[in-house]
Design a protein around this motif. Sequence first.
Motif, PDB file in Angstrom:
ATOM      1  N   THR A  76     -60.087   8.360   4.680  1.00 11.62           N
ATOM      2  CA  THR A  76     -59.823   6.933   4.442  1.00 11.62           C
ATOM      3  C   THR A  76     -60.677   6.109   5.407  1.00 11.62           C
ATOM      4  OG1 THR A  76     -57.932   7.125   5.941  1.00 11.62           O
ATOM      5  CG2 THR A  76     -57.481   7.247   3.570  1.00 11.62           C
ATOM      6  N   PRO A  77     -61.917   5.817   5.041  1.00 10.25           N
ATOM      7  CA  PRO A  77     -62.803   5.087   5.955  1.00 10.25           C
ATOM      8  C   PRO A  77     -62.347   3.641   6.181  1.00 10.25           C
ATOM      9  CG  PRO A  77     -63.817   5.289   3.797  1.00 10.25           C
ATOM     10  CD  PRO A  77     -62.579   6.130   3.757  1.00 10.25           C
ATOM     11  N   ALA A  78     -62.775   3.082   7.315  1.00 10.24           N
ATOM     12  CA  ALA A  78     -62.493   1.676   7.616  1.00 10.24           C
ATOM     13  C   ALA A  78     -63.385   0.801   6.751  1.00 10.24           C
ATOM     14  CB  ALA A  78     -62.744   1.400   9.088  1.00 10.24           C
ATOM     15  N   SER A  79     -62.784  -0.147   6.058  1.00  9.69           N
ATOM     16  CA  SER A  79     -63.568  -0.983   5.142  1.00  9.69           C
ATOM     17  C   SER A  79     -64.486  -1.947   5.883  1.00  9.69           C
ATOM     18  CB  SER A  79     -62.630  -1.771   4.224  1.00  9.69           C
ATOM     19  OG  SER A  79     -61.804  -2.651   4.974  1.00  9.69           O
ATOM     20  N   CYS A  80     -64.164  -2.273   7.167  1.00 10.32           N
ATOM     21  CA  CYS A  80     -64.998  -3.231   7.890  1.00 10.32           C
ATOM     22  C   CYS A  80     -66.323  -2.622   8.320  1.00 10.32           C
ATOM     23  CB  CYS A  80     -64.251  -3.780   9.102  1.00 10.32           C
ATOM     24  SG  CYS A  80     -63.906  -2.568  10.389  1.00 10.32           S
ATOM     25  N   THR A  81     -66.363  -1.299   8.487  1.00  9.33           N
ATOM     26  CA  THR A  81     -67.601  -0.646   8.934  1.00  9.33           C
ATOM     27  C   THR A  81     -68.297   0.115   7.809  1.00  9.33           C
ATOM     28  OG1 THR A  81     -66.307   1.275   9.672  1.00  9.33           O
ATOM     29  CG2 THR A  81     -66.799  -0.416  11.319  1.00  9.33           C
ATOM     30  N   THR A  82     -67.774   0.007   6.604  1.00  8.55           N
ATOM     31  CA  THR A  82     -68.362   0.719   5.466  1.00  8.55           C
ATOM     32  C   THR A  82     -69.147  -0.258   4.595  1.00  8.55           C
ATOM     33  OG1 THR A  82     -66.502   2.269   5.442  1.00  8.55           O
ATOM     34  CG2 THR A  82     -67.876   2.165   3.456  1.00  8.55           C
ATOM     35  N   PRO A  83     -70.473  -0.091   4.511  1.00 10.62           N
ATOM     36  CA  PRO A  83     -71.255  -0.994   3.654  1.00 10.62           C
ATOM     37  C   PRO A  83     -71.097  -0.640   2.182  1.00 10.62           C
ATOM     38  CG  PRO A  83     -72.691   0.619   4.710  1.00 10.62           C
ATOM     39  CD  PRO A  83     -71.327   0.857   5.259  1.00 10.62           C
ATOM     40  N   VAL A  84     -71.218  -1.649   1.349  1.00 10.39           N
ATOM     41  CA  VAL A  84     -71.104  -1.418  -0.092  1.00 10.39           C
ATOM     42  C   VAL A  84     -72.286  -0.595  -0.581  1.00 10.39           C
ATOM     43  CG1 VAL A  84     -69.794  -3.521  -0.492  1.00 10.39           C
ATOM     44  CG2 VAL A  84     -72.292  -3.570  -0.641  1.00 10.39           C
TER      45      VAL A  84
END
Length: 950
Positions: A76-84
């Motif tokens: 479950t990656p962090a959405s703030c550090t995951t680029p689209v």
Amino acid sequence: MGYEKQPDFGTPPGIGAASVTLTIDGREVTVPEGTSVMRAAREAGGDIPSLCATDSIKSFGSCRMCLVEIEGRKGTPASCTTPVEAGMVVQTQTQRLAKLRRGVMELYISDHPLDCLTCSANNDCELQDTAAEVGLRDVRYGYEGANHLGTKPDLSNPYFLFAPDKCIVCSRCVRACDEVQGTFALTVDGRGFASAISAGTKADDFLSSECVSCGACVQACPTSALMEKSVKQMGKPERSVVTTCAYCGVGCTFRAEMKGEQLVRMVPWKDGKANRGHSCVKGRFAWGYANHQDRITRPMIRDSIEDAWREVNWEEAIGFAAERLQAIRDRHGPRALGGITSSRCTNEETFLVQKMIRAVFGTNNVDTCARVCHSPTGYGLKTTFGTSAGTQDFDSVEHSDVILVIGANPTDGHPVFASRMKRRLRKGAKLIVIDPRRIDLVRSPHIEAAHHLPLQPGTNVAVLTAMAHVIVTEGLADEEFIRARCDWDEYQDWARFVADERHSPEALEAVTRVPADDLRGAARLFATGGNAAIYYGLGVTEHSQGSSTVMAIANLAMATGNIGRPGVGVNPLRGQNNVQGSCDMGSFPHELPGYRHISDSAVRQQFEGDWGVTLDPEPGLRIPNMLDAAVDGVFKAIYIQGEDILQSDPNTRHVAAGLEAMECVIVHDLFLNETAAYAHVFLPGSTFLEKNGTFTNAERRIQPVRKVMEPANGYEDWQVTQLLANAMGAGWSYDHPSEILDEIARLTPSFAGVSWDMLERVGSVQWPVNDAFPDGSPVMHADGFVRGKGRFVVTDYVPTDEKTGPRFPLLLTTGRILSQYNVGAQTRRTANTVWHEEDLLEMHPVDAENRGLKDGDFARLASRTGETTLRVTVTDRVAPGVVYTTFHHPATQANVVTTDYSDWATNCPEYKVTAVQVTASNGPSEWQQDYAQEMQHHRRIEDAGKEPAE
């Protein structure tokens, strides 16, 4: 408008040119490349819980609240550090994620006091909101008090508090201090549950640390760990109004958050194009002067300056002033009258003042404070480029590879722009500083100038000519640009001049005291380092060769092709909030609005037709000429709006003599300032919080000023001017500043496309705004100079007439400090005095030792003009032979020692070069004591039940 927070998208926007389409919770979303999953979800109208994320700083990924599921990926990656990514399928709301988030939230709450009902942030707390969002209802772990390194609140800062027990150690404050402000004052001490925010060493608090009180940490905090004291005292705001700051020339946009007619706090507006959501200690916190007990809210009159003031109603005050002005005009003619416009008032108010002087008084005797600060900018840039203003927007610095700062101290004078500049320097841009003093930019956390040229005060032209010598003789000039954009014959004349060996760094080293090798290195870097931008301030203009220095700067920019695109340009850092606007509005005696000469019959006829009057075709008097004429007995009356010339103008005794000789002095201001001691009429002014209109900042940005509260005096300043004009027969009938702005647009080509409705729609716009540039002009001279071909001007170095000698062996130069503003009328009436309660004299250790002086000693500062006394600060920030002070406190009256020498073209005073002697003293001088008593005498108010203001 009501009280609504600006949306927070969690992370900064993506800057990629390409678009990426992905699916979030079953909806297709298209965003720029580089956007985070969190931001993409929030831009699409969804939400992902978070605590450590905010869109003013880079993503961090520490709170683990913003977890998402991505098809095809484990975990479950962090959405703030995951680029689209293209085709990415994201789930933000699943049972698995809900359970994980509640577990993490439970740990946060277990280490946080649950006193929400009595907390200042109740219903305005991200921790509270996020707990509700994830559905947390029970906490299994009991709260036993914060396990931080210390739980005692830090109340040291006058404007905000730090409550460690409310801190969740999200690091947002630390990152805001680093990334947004660039001071690096905060850090995280300890590990795990023992982690705590620290403002420096264990002995430091927020007041004693390197914190500059910009408020970025307070704004970033998601709880009440960092909280404005005003919110704690008054409670949560109920409504807000977006307006523009009235301090420096950066022109920050703020959301004034209100509770009834009480201002609770000023919050930087993220959509403000000048400040991009940042602020400084003045704009963020120093607004308390608006309600200070010293403020005058009722008109006052007196027959003689020896009389006490008498409070009257508006009708009597206006009638008294108009009768006196008309009587003087009848006896001595219109040229015996004049006025000074304010660089702190709006464009509309300034326009009306100069209109009243020209069309109602019947004279062109109008001037403004730009006379004593940036009038050489107007002359120099108009001569070389064809327009009297800077060439770029503030965003331009993000594209600079080399930044040359000359005669400016941005971290103190223009701190919000300085933060943007420092951000660019941390990314790799190179810095050249030309200043006799070692300003903070020369060396501070994480930045250091490639070159500091500590020139002898008064030798700006020599230094710039020597740099030009290197560029021309070493073949570093951009000949292609020069041939295409500039007058080639004039360039060749200039190039021959600067190439002369007498202008080499080696030949001029004895004059400038700048090592030749250092100067050559700086010149090469400027010419070859890529996009090179020049930023300058009063250390350039306030000299006898101020106009020559501005033209020398323009020469350097043209010779290297650094004009007409982002990242380059010539950029004056204007001092006061609307000094650019006051110049634009026709505040100079020889120019009508838009910088058009009064002698131009076609221009004059346009104004005469619109105003229904006949205008005097002869230029009027400048401020120093008005004072001279008053002493000579031919200038009799003056209307001064929002300027304190007795404290701000040179040679205080001469200013006092001129004012005292006049028969009618009308001061229109907030406080009984120094100038008001010589006034016969005092018309109370309104603050920027109490008016509508526009300001124009240093980047030519026209921004709306919106009324936040009703004027304490009953009128906005433009209404007061209209009352006086109408009492003298003008017949004006303006109902709102928008109508004045329409008149400005009708008569001023650079404002032709500006209207109040337009500004309400787009927020702000940079002039010129016309048919050619309907959306404004962020970068000037992109396709050609306003004057056609750029003009190179030979600028020979002429030493100032102010010379050191046995009696006065030191050179005094002056400047500003971060916490105070101009003559201090506003900031001295706020808690900002905790940082700077008096003007201090900086002196090199060698000079201090030679005079038996040490830190904190009183010293007598004397020149050929006068003397004053102030305390000494011993520092190597100044070179031997140079001393430095500020001019914020009337008790010092630093301008009593400055001379009458001024710029050859504009009469801008030579504040920056005064020969002085410094000797030990026991305390305030006899002149200071007499002056204080005299001011007290002149400020008496009959039966008012109040003590005179200090």
